[in-house]
Design an enzyme around this catalytic site. Structure first.
Site, PDB file in Angstrom:
ATOM      1  N   TYR A   1     -53.757  -0.550  40.414  1.00 56.92           N
ATOM      2  CA  TYR A   1     -52.822  -0.234  40.816  1.00 56.92           C
ATOM      3  C   TYR A   1     -51.954   0.884  39.950  1.00 56.92           C
ATOM      4  CZ  TYR A   1     -47.859  -0.451  42.625  1.00 56.92           C
ATOM      5  OH  TYR A   1     -46.616  -0.373  43.145  1.00 56.92           O
ATOM      6  N   ILE A   2     -51.462   0.182  38.884  1.00 56.13           N
ATOM      7  CA  ILE A   2     -50.681   1.175  37.946  1.00 56.13           C
ATOM      8  C   ILE A   2     -51.584   2.181  37.266  1.00 56.13           C
ATOM      9  CG2 ILE A   2     -49.068   1.147  36.131  1.00 56.13           C
ATOM     10  CD1 ILE A   2     -48.544  -1.939  36.893  1.00 56.13           C
TER      11      ILE A   2
ATOM     12  N   ASP B   1     -63.571   0.978  34.120  1.00 55.94           N
ATOM     13  CA  ASP B   1     -63.207  -0.354  34.938  1.00 55.94           C
ATOM     14  C   ASP B   1     -64.375  -1.138  35.581  1.00 55.94           C
ATOM     15  OD1 ASP B   1     -59.966  -0.722  36.780  1.00 55.94           O
ATOM     16  OD2 ASP B   1     -61.795  -1.703  37.249  1.00 55.94           O
TER      17      ASP B   1
ATOM     18  N   ASP C   1     -67.482  -3.669  31.810  1.00 54.97           N
ATOM     19  CA  ASP C   1     -66.654  -4.755  31.535  1.00 54.97           C
ATOM     20  C   ASP C   1     -66.558  -4.681  30.276  1.00 54.97           C
ATOM     21  OD1 ASP C   1     -65.598  -7.125  31.321  1.00 54.97           O
ATOM     22  OD2 ASP C   1     -66.855  -8.138  32.615  1.00 54.97           O
TER      23      ASP C   1
ATOM     24  N   SER D   1     -45.551  -7.223  29.912  1.00 54.91           N
ATOM     25  CA  SER D   1     -44.826  -7.773  30.985  1.00 54.91           C
ATOM     26  C   SER D   1     -43.533  -8.175  30.821  1.00 54.91           C
ATOM     27  CB  SER D   1     -45.641  -8.568  31.974  1.00 54.91           C
ATOM     28  OG  SER D   1     -44.749  -9.166  32.856  1.00 54.91           O
TER      29      SER D   1
ATOM     30  N   TYR E   1     -51.497 -16.477  32.369  1.00 55.46           N
ATOM     31  CA  TYR E   1     -51.305 -15.152  32.317  1.00 55.46           C
ATOM     32  C   TYR E   1     -50.232 -14.583  31.311  1.00 55.46           C
ATOM     33  CZ  TYR E   1     -49.677 -10.520  33.892  1.00 55.46           C
ATOM     34  OH  TYR E   1     -49.203  -9.058  34.012  1.00 55.46           O
TER      35      TYR E   1
ATOM     36  N   LYS F   1     -50.021 -12.256  27.937  1.00 52.52           N
ATOM     37  CA  LYS F   1     -49.366 -11.108  27.422  1.00 52.52           C
ATOM     38  C   LYS F   1     -48.748 -11.307  26.066  1.00 52.52           C
ATOM     39  CE  LYS F   1     -50.630  -8.675  30.803  1.00 52.52           C
ATOM     40  NZ  LYS F   1     -51.436  -7.580  30.540  1.00 52.52           N
TER      41      LYS F   1
ATOM     42  N   PHE G   1     -41.232  -4.490  34.324  1.00 48.94           N
ATOM     43  CA  PHE G   1     -40.549  -5.371  35.129  1.00 48.94           C
ATOM     44  C   PHE G   1     -41.192  -5.675  36.346  1.00 48.94           C
ATOM     45  CE2 PHE G   1     -36.937  -7.004  32.673  1.00 48.94           C
ATOM     46  CZ  PHE G   1     -37.163  -6.452  31.510  1.00 48.94           C
TER      47      PHE G   1
END
Ligand code: NAD
Ligand code: WQD
Length: 344
Positions: free
Chosen positions: A14-15, A34, A61, A128, A153, A157, A181
């Site tokens: 996504y990002i 990826d 990977d 994050s 998770y 981070k 955010f």
């Protein structure tokens, strides 16, 4: 002068995909790696459709160190790495912590080891706002202390940042950790956007999927918080603004402008928006009625979190430009386009 070459891990995600587009637009050569564990190959064609440039792609990977070494031997002159690749489902990470510790930490460690061996010294890391938990004082600044992570998770981070800080102190590596955010929205072409697998746990895809009829009803998790309308407050940021911040971070590293070998920047708008405000704005912006009800609070949710963005504004020379309307309308256009594609 030849273009600077940037390796984007998780670049079909996504990002990552939005960042690849902004990097190409800014004149960089983009190389994507990826393993397609949470993204689709067709995103590469979409990036090409938007930019008219086909980025080089490796399906690897990052936990496979030999493959990472091979990649850096083939792509000899990488100037900087942007490391997006990670698993990101908070709920799943609580149930399967080892899956997260293994993937998220090992991929970073492998990358750093190979970067050291190949003398690639610049890395941008996806961190994050989850590292903050619920801060005592808002907005959260980059010096707001970490709170004990409630999910594996979140731990990965926090650990990722620690790894980078220590490695940067001991080697020639310059690193920038960007604390996102709540990223939402999609590219204005609606050719790329967020592709959640299964039932989304994040608010925005749940809203758009409910709007389009894929989900029956949105449950707002709690309306008895100590906020003006009782629902949780977050700092939603348009993915395009986020992508542009990565271009700025690369520039800072490549132009040698970092003030220390390890830097951290919050990426948010600085503005808090409640869940109910999102729902009302969605209905207004899209003209689409949304079925919703209030439900129980969700375990692990913090009441309110938004960013102090002064540091990114002043040092990175970056500021979020797109507002809630653009976030909602682009997320909706992407959802509509996805439906058209599937229905064809
Ligand atoms: P995403 O899942 O869409 O993208 C991550 C990509 O990494 C996927 O394409 C996946 O296939 C790939 N990947 C995962 N493990 C890999 C591995 N071992 N080797 C190679 N590829 C691998 O997620 P996203 O939303 O684009 O998030 C990107 C980064 O930003 C992640 O590190 C995430 O933790 C972080 N982040 C995301 C959010 C958010 O709300 N989306 C918020 C804060 C931080
Ligand atoms: C936003 C608000 C929910 C779904 C998560 C991760 C964080 C970061 C971003 C990666 C909350 C409410 C949600 C729904 C709802 N990711 N909500 N009904 O929890 O702020 O952050 O994603 O780093 O680490 O924890 O984002 O989108 O899940 O929730 O009422 O069906 O929407 O309670 O207040 P969150 P979110």
């Amino acid at each position: 002068m030849s273009k600077s070459k940037v390796l984007i891990t998780g670049g079909t995600g996504y990002i990552g995909s939005h960042t690849v587009v902004e990097l190409i637009n800014a004149g960089y050569e983009a190389v994507i790696v990826d393993n397609l564990s949470n993204s689709e190959r067709f995103i590469l064609d979409r990036i090409e459709q938007i930019t008219r440039v086909k980025p080089t792609f490796y399906q690897i990977d990052l936990c496979d160190k030999a493959k990472v070494e091979e990649l850096f031997s083939t792509e000899k002159d990488i100037d900087a790495v942007i490391h997006f690749a990670a698993f990101k489902a908070v709920g799943e990470s609580v149930k399967e912590p080892l899956k997260y510790f293994l993937n998220n930490n090992l991929s970073l460690i492998n990358l750093l080891e190979v970067m050291k061996a190949k003398a690639v010294n610049n890395i941008v890391f996806s961190s994050s706002a989850t590292v903050y938990g619920q801060p005592d004082v808002l907005p959260a600044t980059e010096t707001t202390p970490f709170q004990k992570a409630l999910s594996a998770y979140g731990s990965t981070k926090q650990m990722g940042e620690e790894i980078l800080e220590k490695v940067s102190a001991a080697t020639n590596v310059h690193s920038i950790a960007l604390r996102y955010f709540n990223p939402v929205g999609a590219h204005k072409s609606a050719l790329i956007g967020e592709l959640p697998i299964g039932i989304p746990s994040n608010l925005m895809p749940f809203v758009t999927q409910t709007g389009i009829g894929k989900r029956e009803m949105l449950t707002i998790f709690g309306n008895d918080y100590s906020t003006p309308d009782g629902t949780c407050i977050r700092d939603y940021i348009h993915v395009i603004d986020l992508a542009k911040a990565h271009v700025k971070a690369c520039e800072r590293l490549l132009e040698g402008k970092s003030e220390s070998r390890y830097e951290i920047f919050n990426l948010g708008t600085g503005k808090g928006t409640s869940v109910l405000e999102i729902v009302n704005a969605f209905e207004k912006v899209t003209g689409q009625k949304l079925n919703y009800k209030f439900g129980e609070r969700r375990d692990g949710d913090v009441e309110s979190l938004y960013a102090e963005t002064k540091l990114a504004n002043e040092k990175l020379g970056w500021k979020a430009e797109l507002g809630l309307d653009e976030m909602l309308s682009s997320a909706w256009a992407w959802e509509v386009k996805l439906k058209e594609t599937v229905d064809k």
